[in-house]
Write a protein that holds these residues in place. Sequence first.
Motif, PDB file in Angstrom:
ATOM      1  N   LEU A 203       2.763   3.876  -7.815  1.00  0.00           N
ATOM      2  CA  LEU A 203       1.365   3.470  -7.746  1.00  0.00           C
ATOM      3  C   LEU A 203       0.481   4.325  -8.642  1.00  0.00           C
ATOM      4  N   LEU A 204       0.777   5.612  -8.760  1.00  0.00           N
ATOM      5  CA  LEU A 204      -0.031   6.500  -9.597  1.00  0.00           C
ATOM      6  C   LEU A 204      -0.075   5.998 -11.030  1.00  0.00           C
ATOM      7  N   HIS A 205       1.055   5.538 -11.546  1.00  0.00           N
ATOM      8  CA  HIS A 205       1.118   5.058 -12.917  1.00  0.00           C
ATOM      9  C   HIS A 205       0.395   3.714 -13.059  1.00  0.00           C
ATOM     10  N   ILE A 206       0.554   2.849 -12.082  1.00  0.00           N
ATOM     11  CA  ILE A 206      -0.129   1.553 -12.105  1.00  0.00           C
ATOM     12  C   ILE A 206      -1.647   1.746 -12.125  1.00  0.00           C
ATOM     13  N   PHE A 207      -2.145   2.591 -11.225  1.00  0.00           N
ATOM     14  CA  PHE A 207      -3.587   2.799 -11.133  1.00  0.00           C
ATOM     15  C   PHE A 207      -4.130   3.498 -12.376  1.00  0.00           C
ATOM     16  N   ALA A 208      -3.286   4.200 -13.111  1.00  0.00           N
ATOM     17  CA  ALA A 208      -3.743   4.918 -14.304  1.00  0.00           C
ATOM     18  C   ALA A 208      -4.101   3.972 -15.447  1.00  0.00           C
ATOM     19  N   VAL A 209      -3.489   2.780 -15.477  1.00  0.00           N
ATOM     20  CA  VAL A 209      -3.708   1.902 -16.639  1.00  0.00           C
ATOM     21  C   VAL A 209      -4.092   0.463 -16.298  1.00  0.00           C
ATOM     22  N   ALA A 210      -3.761  -0.022 -15.110  1.00  0.00           N
ATOM     23  CA  ALA A 210      -3.935  -1.450 -14.808  1.00  0.00           C
ATOM     24  C   ALA A 210      -5.408  -1.813 -14.597  1.00  0.00           C
ATOM     25  N   ASP A 211      -5.801  -2.940 -15.157  1.00  0.00           N
ATOM     26  CA  ASP A 211      -7.132  -3.485 -14.908  1.00  0.00           C
ATOM     27  C   ASP A 211      -7.173  -4.214 -13.562  1.00  0.00           C
ATOM     28  N   ARG A 212      -6.034  -4.783 -13.201  1.00  0.00           N
ATOM     29  CA  ARG A 212      -5.935  -5.574 -11.979  1.00  0.00           C
ATOM     30  C   ARG A 212      -4.568  -5.368 -11.378  1.00  0.00           C
ATOM     31  N   ILE A 213      -4.469  -5.507 -10.068  1.00  0.00           N
ATOM     32  CA  ILE A 213      -3.200  -5.281  -9.373  1.00  0.00           C
ATOM     33  C   ILE A 213      -2.873  -6.481  -8.489  1.00  0.00           C
ATOM     34  N   ALA A 214      -1.641  -6.988  -8.647  1.00  0.00           N
ATOM     35  CA  ALA A 214      -1.144  -8.079  -7.805  1.00  0.00           C
ATOM     36  C   ALA A 214       0.006  -7.539  -6.961  1.00  0.00           C
ATOM     37  N   VAL A 215      -0.020  -7.833  -5.667  1.00  0.00           N
ATOM     38  CA  VAL A 215       0.990  -7.323  -4.737  1.00  0.00           C
ATOM     39  C   VAL A 215       1.784  -8.491  -4.160  1.00  0.00           C
ATOM     40  N   LEU A 216       3.110  -8.389  -4.248  1.00  0.00           N
ATOM     41  CA  LEU A 216       3.993  -9.382  -3.638  1.00  0.00           C
ATOM     42  C   LEU A 216       4.663  -8.778  -2.412  1.00  0.00           C
ATOM     43  N   LYS A 221       2.296 -13.756  -2.625  1.00  0.00           N
ATOM     44  CA  LYS A 221       1.282 -12.850  -3.159  1.00  0.00           C
ATOM     45  C   LYS A 221       0.287 -12.556  -2.052  1.00  0.00           C
ATOM     46  N   VAL A 222       0.143 -11.276  -1.712  1.00  0.00           N
ATOM     47  CA  VAL A 222      -0.724 -10.895  -0.595  1.00  0.00           C
ATOM     48  C   VAL A 222      -2.001 -10.214  -1.065  1.00  0.00           C
ATOM     49  N   ALA A 223      -2.091  -9.914  -2.362  1.00  0.00           N
ATOM     50  CA  ALA A 223      -3.319  -9.341  -2.905  1.00  0.00           C
ATOM     51  C   ALA A 223      -3.338  -9.514  -4.409  1.00  0.00           C
ATOM     52  N   ASP A 224      -4.543  -9.649  -4.951  1.00  0.00           N
ATOM     53  CA  ASP A 224      -4.733  -9.751  -6.396  1.00  0.00           C
ATOM     54  C   ASP A 224      -6.185  -9.364  -6.647  1.00  0.00           C
ATOM     55  N   LYS A 225      -6.419  -8.114  -7.029  1.00  0.00           N
ATOM     56  CA  LYS A 225      -7.792  -7.646  -7.135  1.00  0.00           C
ATOM     57  C   LYS A 225      -7.926  -6.567  -8.200  1.00  0.00           C
ATOM     58  N   PRO A 226      -9.133  -6.333  -8.709  1.00  0.00           N
ATOM     59  CA  PRO A 226      -9.322  -5.273  -9.696  1.00  0.00           C
ATOM     60  C   PRO A 226      -8.887  -3.920  -9.141  1.00  0.00           C
ATOM     61  N   SER A 227      -8.331  -3.098 -10.005  1.00  0.00           N
ATOM     62  CA  SER A 227      -7.860  -1.779  -9.568  1.00  0.00           C
ATOM     63  C   SER A 227      -8.988  -0.971  -8.948  1.00  0.00           C
ATOM     64  N   ALA A 228     -10.201  -1.118  -9.511  1.00  0.00           N
ATOM     65  CA  ALA A 228     -11.338  -0.350  -9.007  1.00  0.00           C
ATOM     66  C   ALA A 228     -11.761  -0.794  -7.607  1.00  0.00           C
ATOM     67  N   ALA A 229     -11.291  -1.974  -7.179  1.00  0.00           N
ATOM     68  CA  ALA A 229     -11.699  -2.504  -5.878  1.00  0.00           C
ATOM     69  C   ALA A 229     -10.662  -2.258  -4.793  1.00  0.00           C
ATOM     70  N   THR A 230      -9.617  -1.498  -5.099  1.00  0.00           N
ATOM     71  CA  THR A 230      -8.602  -1.192  -4.099  1.00  0.00           C
ATOM     72  C   THR A 230      -8.215   0.275  -4.214  1.00  0.00           C
ATOM     73  N   SER A 231      -7.165   0.674  -3.526  1.00  0.00           N
ATOM     74  CA  SER A 231      -6.735   2.075  -3.520  1.00  0.00           C
ATOM     75  C   SER A 231      -5.229   2.141  -3.301  1.00  0.00           C
ATOM     76  N   PRO A 232      -4.602   3.260  -3.659  1.00  0.00           N
ATOM     77  CA  PRO A 232      -3.162   3.401  -3.391  1.00  0.00           C
ATOM     78  C   PRO A 232      -2.831   3.237  -1.912  1.00  0.00           C
ATOM     79  N   GLU A 233      -3.724   3.682  -1.036  1.00  0.00           N
ATOM     80  CA  GLU A 233      -3.480   3.567   0.401  1.00  0.00           C
ATOM     81  C   GLU A 233      -3.468   2.104   0.842  1.00  0.00           C
TER      82      GLU A 233
END
Length: 246
Positions: A203-216, A221-233
Motif C-alpha cells: 500500500l505504501l508504494h501504491i499511495f506514493a504514486v497512484a491518482d486513484r485506487i481500485a480495490v477488489l 470491486k468494493v472501492a474505486d476512489k481518489p487516493s487523496a480521499a482514502t487511507s491505507p487503513e
Amino acid sequence: MTLLQLRGIGMDYGAICALAEVDFSVAQGEIVGLIGDNGAGKSTLVKIIAGNFPPSRGKMRFDGHEVRFRRPEDARNAGIEVVYQDLALADNLSSAANLYLGRELQWRIGGLSIMDHAAMRRRAEQLFAELKSDTRPDALVRTLSGGQRQAVAIARTRLAAAKLVVLDEPTASISVRQVSEVLDLIRRMRDHGQAVIFVSHTLLHIFAVADRIAVLRRGRKVADKPSAATSPEEVTALITGAIEEA
C-alpha cells in the motif's frame, strides 16, 4: 479522456465466478492502483485487459472503440503493454538489445539484412534519458540492479508507443533505494502521457504514486476512489472485509 473502460466484466471458470460485473476505467496520463488479496481477481482482470482471453460477459472500450481481445497480440496492437513481475528480459543481452528484442532495426544491403546496432543504442540512450535512468545501453542485463531492470522493461513499453501499461508488482523483491527509482519511473510514465495500472500488495508504494485506487475482493470491486480521499487503513479494511465497500 477515458482511455480504457470496462463495463460489467464477468469471468467464469466453470461454476467458479472469478469476476462479477466489474466496472473499471483508466484515463490517459492517470495512474490507477489495483489492489486486492490473493484470489481477489486482480490477475484475471489484468489477463482480460492484456488479451489472454475474452471475458465471459461485459464490454470493453479502448481509445474510443469497443474491443474484444482474444489474444495478447490484439491488446499490444491496440497499444496495451504488460510488464510482468519476472520482466521477461534476456540476461545475456545488453539493455539496448533487450529493448529491441523481436523488433530489431536493420540495414538492407542487396539481399542481406544487417542489424543497425548504433541506431538501436542511440535510441535506447534517449529513452533512458527521458526516464532519467542511469541505465547504460551497452550494459548486460545480468549486471543491472532491480531498478535498472525495471527501467529497461518500462523503456520497452515506450519504444512500443504503448498508450496503457500494466505493471505487475514492479517494486517486489528490490531494495528501498531501487523502489524509489522505480516509483520515479512510474511518475515519469504519467508525465509522458501514458496511462498506468499499478498492481501491488504494498500500500505504501501504491499511495506514493497512484491518482486513484481500485480495490477488489472475491471477484468484486468494493472501492474505486481518489487516493487523496482514502487511507491505507481504509484500504486494508476493504481488502480484508472489515469494511464491505466504500
